[in-house]
Design a protein around this motif. Sequence first.
Motif, PDB file in Angstrom:
ATOM      1  N   LYS A   1       2.917  11.927 -12.458  1.00  0.00           N
ATOM      2  CA  LYS A   1       4.233  12.421 -12.094  1.00  0.00           C
ATOM      3  C   LYS A   1       4.301  12.074 -10.806  1.00  0.00           C
ATOM      4  N   LEU A   2       5.651  11.501 -10.293  1.00  0.00           N
ATOM      5  CA  LEU A   2       5.148  11.839  -8.969  1.00  0.00           C
ATOM      6  C   LEU A   2       6.650  12.798  -8.890  1.00  0.00           C
ATOM      7  N   ILE A   3       5.793  13.522  -7.554  1.00  0.00           N
ATOM      8  CA  ILE A   3       6.778  14.499  -6.911  1.00  0.00           C
ATOM      9  C   ILE A   3       7.402  14.142  -5.706  1.00  0.00           C
ATOM     10  N   PHE A   4       8.171  14.587  -5.681  1.00  0.00           N
ATOM     11  CA  PHE A   4       9.614  13.655  -4.756  1.00  0.00           C
ATOM     12  C   PHE A   4       9.879  14.915  -3.411  1.00  0.00           C
ATOM     13  N   GLY A   5       9.322  14.730  -2.438  1.00  0.00           N
ATOM     14  CA  GLY A   5       9.824  14.991  -0.502  1.00  0.00           C
ATOM     15  C   GLY A   5      11.795  15.329  -0.956  1.00  0.00           C
ATOM     16  N   SER A   6      12.235  16.315   0.068  1.00  0.00           N
ATOM     17  CA  SER A   6      13.309  16.094  -0.290  1.00  0.00           C
ATOM     18  C   SER A   6      14.444  14.906   0.113  1.00  0.00           C
TER      19      SER A   6
ATOM     20  N   GLY B   1      -4.645  12.962  -9.312  1.00  0.00           N
ATOM     21  CA  GLY B   1      -5.319  11.360  -9.922  1.00  0.00           C
ATOM     22  C   GLY B   1      -5.389  11.864 -11.182  1.00  0.00           C
ATOM     23  N   ASP B   2      -4.773  12.799 -11.922  1.00  0.00           N
ATOM     24  CA  ASP B   2      -4.873  13.275 -13.705  1.00  0.00           C
ATOM     25  C   ASP B   2      -4.145  11.521 -13.808  1.00  0.00           C
TER      26      ASP B   2
ATOM     27  N   LEU C   1      -0.529   3.108 -16.601  1.00  0.00           N
ATOM     28  CA  LEU C   1      -1.002   4.091 -16.982  1.00  0.00           C
ATOM     29  C   LEU C   1      -2.809   4.451 -16.209  1.00  0.00           C
ATOM     30  N   ASP C   2      -3.199   3.287 -16.671  1.00  0.00           N
ATOM     31  CA  ASP C   2      -4.294   2.670 -16.690  1.00  0.00           C
ATOM     32  C   ASP C   2      -4.996   2.257 -15.039  1.00  0.00           C
ATOM     33  N   THR C   3      -3.693   2.103 -14.283  1.00  0.00           N
ATOM     34  CA  THR C   3      -4.396   1.848 -12.679  1.00  0.00           C
ATOM     35  C   THR C   3      -3.510   2.441 -12.334  1.00  0.00           C
ATOM     36  N   PRO C   4      -4.162   4.223 -11.216  1.00  0.00           N
ATOM     37  CA  PRO C   4      -3.534   5.065 -10.991  1.00  0.00           C
ATOM     38  C   PRO C   4      -2.911   5.034  -8.964  1.00  0.00           C
ATOM     39  N   GLY C   5      -3.593   3.824  -8.709  1.00  0.00           N
ATOM     40  CA  GLY C   5      -3.341   3.446  -7.421  1.00  0.00           C
ATOM     41  C   GLY C   5      -1.634   2.731  -7.775  1.00  0.00           C
ATOM     42  N   THR C   6      -1.267   1.710  -8.962  1.00  0.00           N
ATOM     43  CA  THR C   6      -0.237   1.654  -8.566  1.00  0.00           C
ATOM     44  C   THR C   6       1.116   2.208  -8.502  1.00  0.00           C
ATOM     45  N   GLU C   7       2.128   1.626  -7.717  1.00  0.00           N
ATOM     46  CA  GLU C   7       2.870   2.485  -7.603  1.00  0.00           C
ATOM     47  C   GLU C   7       4.063   2.594  -9.139  1.00  0.00           C
ATOM     48  N   ALA C   8       5.324   3.147  -9.457  1.00  0.00           N
ATOM     49  CA  ALA C   8       5.629   3.349 -10.358  1.00  0.00           C
ATOM     50  C   ALA C   8       7.219   2.214  -9.918  1.00  0.00           C
ATOM     51  N   PHE C   9       7.547   1.307 -11.164  1.00  0.00           N
ATOM     52  CA  PHE C   9       8.931   0.447 -10.395  1.00  0.00           C
ATOM     53  C   PHE C   9      10.131   1.679 -10.687  1.00  0.00           C
ATOM     54  N   PHE C  10      11.143   0.933 -10.538  1.00  0.00           N
ATOM     55  CA  PHE C  10      12.885   1.980 -10.492  1.00  0.00           C
ATOM     56  C   PHE C  10      13.321   1.574 -10.830  1.00  0.00           C
ATOM     57  N   GLY C  11      14.533   1.709 -11.773  1.00  0.00           N
ATOM     58  CA  GLY C  11      15.310   0.723 -12.222  1.00  0.00           C
ATOM     59  C   GLY C  11      16.459   0.782 -11.109  1.00  0.00           C
TER      60      GLY C  11
ATOM     61  N   THR D   1      -1.284  20.705  -2.444  1.00  0.00           N
ATOM     62  CA  THR D   1      -2.621  20.175  -3.175  1.00  0.00           C
ATOM     63  C   THR D   1      -3.466  21.101  -3.165  1.00  0.00           C
ATOM     64  N   SER D   2      -4.756  21.224  -4.536  1.00  0.00           N
ATOM     65  CA  SER D   2      -5.848  22.093  -4.772  1.00  0.00           C
ATOM     66  C   SER D   2      -6.844  20.578  -5.529  1.00  0.00           C
ATOM     67  N   GLU D   3      -6.157  19.394  -5.558  1.00  0.00           N
ATOM     68  CA  GLU D   3      -6.804  18.329  -5.662  1.00  0.00           C
ATOM     69  C   GLU D   3      -7.354  17.517  -4.921  1.00  0.00           C
ATOM     70  N   SER D   4      -8.111  17.295  -4.786  1.00  0.00           N
ATOM     71  CA  SER D   4      -8.944  16.056  -3.832  1.00  0.00           C
ATOM     72  C   SER D   4      -9.025  14.348  -4.759  1.00  0.00           C
ATOM     73  N   ASP D   5      -8.424  14.372  -5.642  1.00  0.00           N
ATOM     74  CA  ASP D   5      -8.132  12.589  -6.154  1.00  0.00           C
ATOM     75  C   ASP D   5      -6.528  12.763  -6.233  1.00  0.00           C
ATOM     76  N   TYR D   6      -6.118  12.405  -5.843  1.00  0.00           N
ATOM     77  CA  TYR D   6      -4.594  11.513  -5.488  1.00  0.00           C
ATOM     78  C   TYR D   6      -4.177  10.495  -4.680  1.00  0.00           C
ATOM     79  N   TYR D   7      -2.563  10.022  -5.297  1.00  0.00           N
ATOM     80  CA  TYR D   7      -2.053   8.996  -4.102  1.00  0.00           C
ATOM     81  C   TYR D   7      -0.978   9.711  -3.372  1.00  0.00           C
ATOM     82  N   LEU D   8      -1.323   8.962  -2.289  1.00  0.00           N
ATOM     83  CA  LEU D   8       0.632   9.160  -1.532  1.00  0.00           C
ATOM     84  C   LEU D   8       1.827   7.839  -1.886  1.00  0.00           C
ATOM     85  N   PHE D   9       2.946   7.625  -1.416  1.00  0.00           N
ATOM     86  CA  PHE D   9       3.469   6.854  -1.338  1.00  0.00           C
ATOM     87  C   PHE D   9       5.250   7.622  -0.731  1.00  0.00           C
ATOM     88  N   TRP D  10       5.557   6.140   0.251  1.00  0.00           N
ATOM     89  CA  TRP D  10       6.604   6.561   1.053  1.00  0.00           C
ATOM     90  C   TRP D  10       7.728   5.480   0.282  1.00  0.00           C
TER      91      TRP D  10
END
Lengths: 115, 114
Positions: free
Chosen positions: A102-107, A97-98, B96-106, A27-36
């Motif tokens: 939209k979540l972008i997933f790995g494989s 961070g926008d 949308l206005d709480t960006p750090g929260t996760e998405a909940f899936f069905g 990514t070229s962004e500085s604001d983002y979030y990562l999840f598992w």
Amino acid sequence: AQTVTQSQPEMSVQEAETVTLSCTYDTSESDYYLFWYKQPPSRQMILVIRQEAYKQQNATENRFSVNFQKAAKSFSLKISDSQLGDAAMYFCAYRSGDSSYKLIFGSGTRLLVRP
Amino acid sequence: DTAVSQTPKYLVTQMGNDKSIKCEQNLGHDTMYWYKQDSKKFLKIMFSYNNKELIINETVPNRFSPKSPDKAHLNLHINSLELGDSAVYFCASSQLDTPGTEAFFGQGTRLTVV
């Protein structure tokens, strides 16, 4: 465009041992979030852990912790004291961070736990 | 109480048919999504709605038409089903206005086109 790469299609761990799943992103962004996310055979997507890019401290949730290396764009998941119930597909995901969320997933990495 | 519920869980249908998948969330979230998981388990976003307005449309064939009657519901209608549409379709929601929260899936809907 952002991409997420999980280079390990499958990993195996002995019960009670520790395993690390790899994830890198671009990514070229500085604001983002990562999840598992974890996906057991039931198909349900379950959040395991999240990391905000602006936080230097690595996130921890009980037996799950991450090693977040922002400069290297690396976000690995460590599972300690592995349990049979940890067997699942694990997906690394990136969210900008926008406002799109939209979540972008790995494989994905399939984790097998040996009793 | 199920946070995000999809119906049906399984759907088997013939090529050329039209089918719908329904999704409802009771979390009070303002944004809902459809994701597609293919046979190799790869997950990709299809659509997103925020307060009933389409905000993401990711190069999806126009045979797929989402509809959001209110912010708690997002349905997916698929016309003229093709073999390649076979996949698991996940609905999700977030605030949308709480960006750090996760998405909940069905739980996903496994669509099989024969």
